[in-house]
Design a protein around this motif. Structure first.
Motif, PDB file in Angstrom:
ATOM      1  N   LEU A   1       3.631  -2.890 -20.997  1.00 27.86           N
ATOM      2  CA  LEU A   1       3.089  -2.627 -22.330  1.00 27.86           C
ATOM      3  C   LEU A   1       3.527  -1.268 -22.873  1.00 27.86           C
ATOM      4  O   LEU A   1       3.603  -1.078 -24.090  1.00 27.86           O
ATOM      5  CB  LEU A   1       1.560  -2.685 -22.314  1.00 27.86           C
ATOM      6  CG  LEU A   1       0.952  -4.056 -22.048  1.00 27.86           C
ATOM      7  CD1 LEU A   1      -0.555  -3.934 -21.855  1.00 27.86           C
ATOM      8  CD2 LEU A   1       1.280  -5.004 -23.184  1.00 27.86           C
ATOM      9  N   LEU A   2       3.755  -0.324 -21.987  1.00 30.88           N
ATOM     10  CA  LEU A   2       4.177   1.023 -22.363  1.00 30.88           C
ATOM     11  C   LEU A   2       5.392   1.411 -21.539  1.00 30.88           C
ATOM     12  O   LEU A   2       5.628   0.849 -20.461  1.00 30.88           O
ATOM     13  CB  LEU A   2       3.053   2.036 -22.114  1.00 30.88           C
ATOM     14  CG  LEU A   2       1.737   1.822 -22.855  1.00 30.88           C
ATOM     15  CD1 LEU A   2       0.697   2.848 -22.406  1.00 30.88           C
ATOM     16  CD2 LEU A   2       1.935   1.883 -24.359  1.00 30.88           C
ATOM     17  N   VAL A   3       6.140   2.377 -22.033  1.00 31.51           N
ATOM     18  CA  VAL A   3       7.257   2.948 -21.279  1.00 31.51           C
ATOM     19  C   VAL A   3       7.068   4.455 -21.205  1.00 31.51           C
ATOM     20  O   VAL A   3       6.419   5.056 -22.062  1.00 31.51           O
ATOM     21  CB  VAL A   3       8.631   2.613 -21.901  1.00 31.51           C
ATOM     22  CG1 VAL A   3       8.910   1.119 -21.826  1.00 31.51           C
ATOM     23  CG2 VAL A   3       8.729   3.097 -23.326  1.00 31.51           C
ATOM     24  N   GLU A   4       7.650   5.033 -20.192  1.00 28.50           N
ATOM     25  CA  GLU A   4       7.508   6.471 -19.975  1.00 28.50           C
ATOM     26  C   GLU A   4       8.861   7.139 -20.116  1.00 28.50           C
ATOM     27  O   GLU A   4       9.878   6.588 -19.723  1.00 28.50           O
ATOM     28  CB  GLU A   4       6.937   6.724 -18.582  1.00 28.50           C
ATOM     29  CG  GLU A   4       6.629   8.174 -18.313  1.00 28.50           C
ATOM     30  CD  GLU A   4       5.768   8.352 -17.069  1.00 28.50           C
ATOM     31  OE1 GLU A   4       5.064   9.360 -17.021  1.00 28.50           O
ATOM     32  OE2 GLU A   4       5.810   7.495 -16.184  1.00 28.50           O
ATOM     33  N   ASP A   5       8.839   8.324 -20.705  1.00 23.95           N
ATOM     34  CA  ASP A   5      10.021   9.174 -20.676  1.00 23.95           C
ATOM     35  C   ASP A   5       9.570  10.574 -20.287  1.00 23.95           C
ATOM     36  O   ASP A   5       8.405  10.783 -19.950  1.00 23.95           O
ATOM     37  CB  ASP A   5      10.806   9.123 -21.989  1.00 23.95           C
ATOM     38  CG  ASP A   5      10.146   9.815 -23.160  1.00 23.95           C
ATOM     39  OD1 ASP A   5       9.203  10.605 -22.963  1.00 23.95           O
ATOM     40  OD2 ASP A   5      10.586   9.583 -24.303  1.00 23.95           O
ATOM     41  N   SER A   6      10.462  11.537 -20.337  1.00 24.35           N
ATOM     42  CA  SER A   6      10.149  12.884 -19.844  1.00 24.35           C
ATOM     43  C   SER A   6       9.060  13.585 -20.654  1.00 24.35           C
ATOM     44  O   SER A   6       8.442  14.527 -20.181  1.00 24.35           O
ATOM     45  CB  SER A   6      11.410  13.745 -19.841  1.00 24.35           C
ATOM     46  OG  SER A   6      11.917  13.866 -21.158  1.00 24.35           O
ATOM     47  N   ARG A   7       8.793  13.105 -21.888  1.00 27.42           N
ATOM     48  CA  ARG A   7       7.809  13.763 -22.748  1.00 27.42           C
ATOM     49  C   ARG A   7       6.463  13.052 -22.799  1.00 27.42           C
ATOM     50  O   ARG A   7       5.542  13.535 -23.422  1.00 27.42           O
ATOM     51  CB  ARG A   7       8.376  13.909 -24.159  1.00 27.42           C
ATOM     52  CG  ARG A   7       9.642  14.761 -24.193  1.00 27.42           C
ATOM     53  CD  ARG A   7      10.316  14.694 -25.527  1.00 27.42           C
ATOM     54  NE  ARG A   7      10.801  13.323 -25.737  1.00 27.42           N
ATOM     55  CZ  ARG A   7      11.072  12.789 -26.920  1.00 27.42           C
ATOM     56  NH1 ARG A   7      10.926  13.484 -28.012  1.00 27.42           N
ATOM     57  NH2 ARG A   7      11.510  11.562 -27.016  1.00 27.42           N
ATOM     58  N   GLY A   8       6.355  11.882 -22.187  1.00 31.12           N
ATOM     59  CA  GLY A   8       5.095  11.149 -22.215  1.00 31.12           C
ATOM     60  C   GLY A   8       5.313   9.656 -22.205  1.00 31.12           C
ATOM     61  O   GLY A   8       6.308   9.166 -21.675  1.00 31.12           O
ATOM     62  N   VAL A   9       4.402   8.937 -22.836  1.00 28.92           N
ATOM     63  CA  VAL A   9       4.487   7.477 -22.899  1.00 28.92           C
ATOM     64  C   VAL A   9       4.577   7.035 -24.350  1.00 28.92           C
ATOM     65  O   VAL A   9       4.155   7.752 -25.256  1.00 28.92           O
ATOM     66  CB  VAL A   9       3.273   6.798 -22.222  1.00 28.92           C
ATOM     67  CG1 VAL A   9       3.274   7.083 -20.735  1.00 28.92           C
ATOM     68  CG2 VAL A   9       1.963   7.214 -22.856  1.00 28.92           C
ATOM     69  N   LYS A  10       5.144   5.859 -24.537  1.00 27.57           N
ATOM     70  CA  LYS A  10       5.266   5.317 -25.883  1.00 27.57           C
ATOM     71  C   LYS A  10       5.200   3.799 -25.809  1.00 27.57           C
ATOM     72  O   LYS A  10       5.323   3.201 -24.742  1.00 27.57           O
ATOM     73  CB  LYS A  10       6.545   5.783 -26.563  1.00 27.57           C
ATOM     74  CG  LYS A  10       7.820   5.480 -25.795  1.00 27.57           C
ATOM     75  CD  LYS A  10       9.002   6.167 -26.443  1.00 27.57           C
ATOM     76  CE  LYS A  10      10.277   5.924 -25.642  1.00 27.57           C
ATOM     77  NZ  LYS A  10      11.425   6.583 -26.238  1.00 27.57           N
ATOM     78  N   THR A  11       5.003   3.205 -26.969  1.00 28.20           N
ATOM     79  CA  THR A  11       4.935   1.763 -27.045  1.00 28.20           C
ATOM     80  C   THR A  11       6.336   1.173 -26.966  1.00 28.20           C
ATOM     81  O   THR A  11       7.328   1.889 -27.040  1.00 28.20           O
ATOM     82  CB  THR A  11       4.220   1.327 -28.346  1.00 28.20           C
ATOM     83  OG1 THR A  11       3.966  -0.069 -28.275  1.00 28.20           O
ATOM     84  CG2 THR A  11       5.031   1.643 -29.572  1.00 28.20           C
ATOM     85  N   VAL A  12       6.375  -0.107 -26.810  1.00 27.40           N
ATOM     86  CA  VAL A  12       7.640  -0.842 -26.795  1.00 27.40           C
ATOM     87  C   VAL A  12       7.567  -1.908 -27.875  1.00 27.40           C
ATOM     88  O   VAL A  12       6.556  -2.053 -28.556  1.00 27.40           O
ATOM     89  CB  VAL A  12       7.908  -1.479 -25.409  1.00 27.40           C
ATOM     90  CG1 VAL A  12       8.121  -0.405 -24.366  1.00 27.40           C
ATOM     91  CG2 VAL A  12       6.773  -2.394 -24.988  1.00 27.40           C
ATOM     92  N   ASN A  13       8.601  -2.677 -28.021  1.00 27.65           N
ATOM     93  CA  ASN A  13       8.663  -3.703 -29.067  1.00 27.65           C
ATOM     94  C   ASN A  13       7.847  -4.942 -28.706  1.00 27.65           C
ATOM     95  O   ASN A  13       8.369  -6.043 -28.632  1.00 27.65           O
ATOM     96  CB  ASN A  13      10.126  -4.091 -29.312  1.00 27.65           C
ATOM     97  CG  ASN A  13      10.835  -3.104 -30.194  1.00 27.65           C
ATOM     98  OD1 ASN A  13      10.345  -2.767 -31.261  1.00 27.65           O
ATOM     99  ND2 ASN A  13      11.973  -2.622 -29.746  1.00 27.65           N
ATOM    100  N   VAL A  14       6.551  -4.770 -28.497  1.00 22.35           N
ATOM    101  CA  VAL A  14       5.730  -5.918 -28.110  1.00 22.35           C
ATOM    102  C   VAL A  14       5.596  -6.937 -29.227  1.00 22.35           C
ATOM    103  O   VAL A  14       5.392  -8.116 -28.968  1.00 22.35           O
ATOM    104  CB  VAL A  14       4.323  -5.492 -27.612  1.00 22.35           C
ATOM    105  CG1 VAL A  14       4.420  -4.721 -26.328  1.00 22.35           C
ATOM    106  CG2 VAL A  14       3.580  -4.723 -28.670  1.00 22.35           C
ATOM    107  N   VAL A  15       5.730  -6.513 -30.480  1.00 23.05           N
ATOM    108  CA  VAL A  15       5.584  -7.464 -31.587  1.00 23.05           C
ATOM    109  C   VAL A  15       6.720  -8.479 -31.571  1.00 23.05           C
ATOM    110  O   VAL A  15       6.593  -9.558 -32.124  1.00 23.05           O
ATOM    111  CB  VAL A  15       5.471  -6.747 -32.952  1.00 23.05           C
ATOM    112  CG1 VAL A  15       6.820  -6.251 -33.432  1.00 23.05           C
ATOM    113  CG2 VAL A  15       4.823  -7.641 -33.978  1.00 23.05           C
ATOM    114  N   SER A  16       7.827  -8.178 -30.907  1.00 26.05           N
ATOM    115  CA  SER A  16       8.933  -9.127 -30.844  1.00 26.05           C
ATOM    116  C   SER A  16       8.760 -10.115 -29.690  1.00 26.05           C
ATOM    117  O   SER A  16       9.542 -11.047 -29.555  1.00 26.05           O
ATOM    118  CB  SER A  16      10.270  -8.383 -30.712  1.00 26.05           C
ATOM    119  OG  SER A  16      10.290  -7.622 -29.531  1.00 26.05           O
TER     120      SER A  16
END
Length: 157
Positions: free
Chosen positions: A113-128
């Motif tokens: 549901l979420l992805v992580e990068d070096s600055r934190g977490v963010k959403t992904v294209n779940v609406v697709s």
């Protein structure tokens, strides 16, 4: 509704029908919340965290009408357009403990549901993803029903 029309609040009617409006807003919030919970299969605190990350991830693009991938029919948005939010900021925004937020975000990352990068977490294209479009339609219907109830009472114009 055309782009130049906007709903407004009739303050005089709102003051007269404040209790009714409060009940309608509460009912609309609960219907929206339950639909999101059922759609995502998340518990209430998970959903609060998830919605906080979604809002932080895409908020800047929602405010900018020039960013066409959010405002048009495209389902997928380039991953570079999602902004991360730290677990600490999520905890502060939600009022939940950092440890609880950390555990729940880690699980959402594992679940995709979420992805992580070096600055934190963010959403992904779940609406697709499959079924998401019908869920967005359902949620939009809930909001339209609430707006129509307030329009019928003259609270919104």
């Amino acid at each position: 509704m055309s782009n130049n029309k906007r709903l407004t609040v009739n303050e005089a009617v709102l003051d007269q029908k404040l209790r009714y409006t409060g009940y309608q807003l509460t009912n609309g919030f609960l219907a929206f919340f339950n639909a999101m919970r059922d759609t995502a299969g998340l518990e209430p605190d998970d959903l609060l965290i998830y919605c906080t990350v979604i809002a932080a991830s895409i908020q800047r693009r929602l405010r900018n009408r020039e960013e066409q991938d959010v405002h048009t029919g495209q389902l997928a948005i380039s991953e570079t357009n999602f902004r991360p939010i730290s677990r600490r900021a999520v905890a502060e925004a939600t009022g939940l403990s950092r440890e609880l937020v950390r555990r729940k975000i880690n699980r959402m990352i594992e679940d995709g549901l979420l992805v992580e990068d070096s600055r934190g977490v963010k959403t992904v294209n779940v609406v697709s993803k499959a079924g998401a479009a019908s869920n967005v339609r359902h949620l939009t219907g809930i909001l339209a029903g609430l707006a129509n109830a307030l329009l019928a009472e003259g609270i919104l114009e």
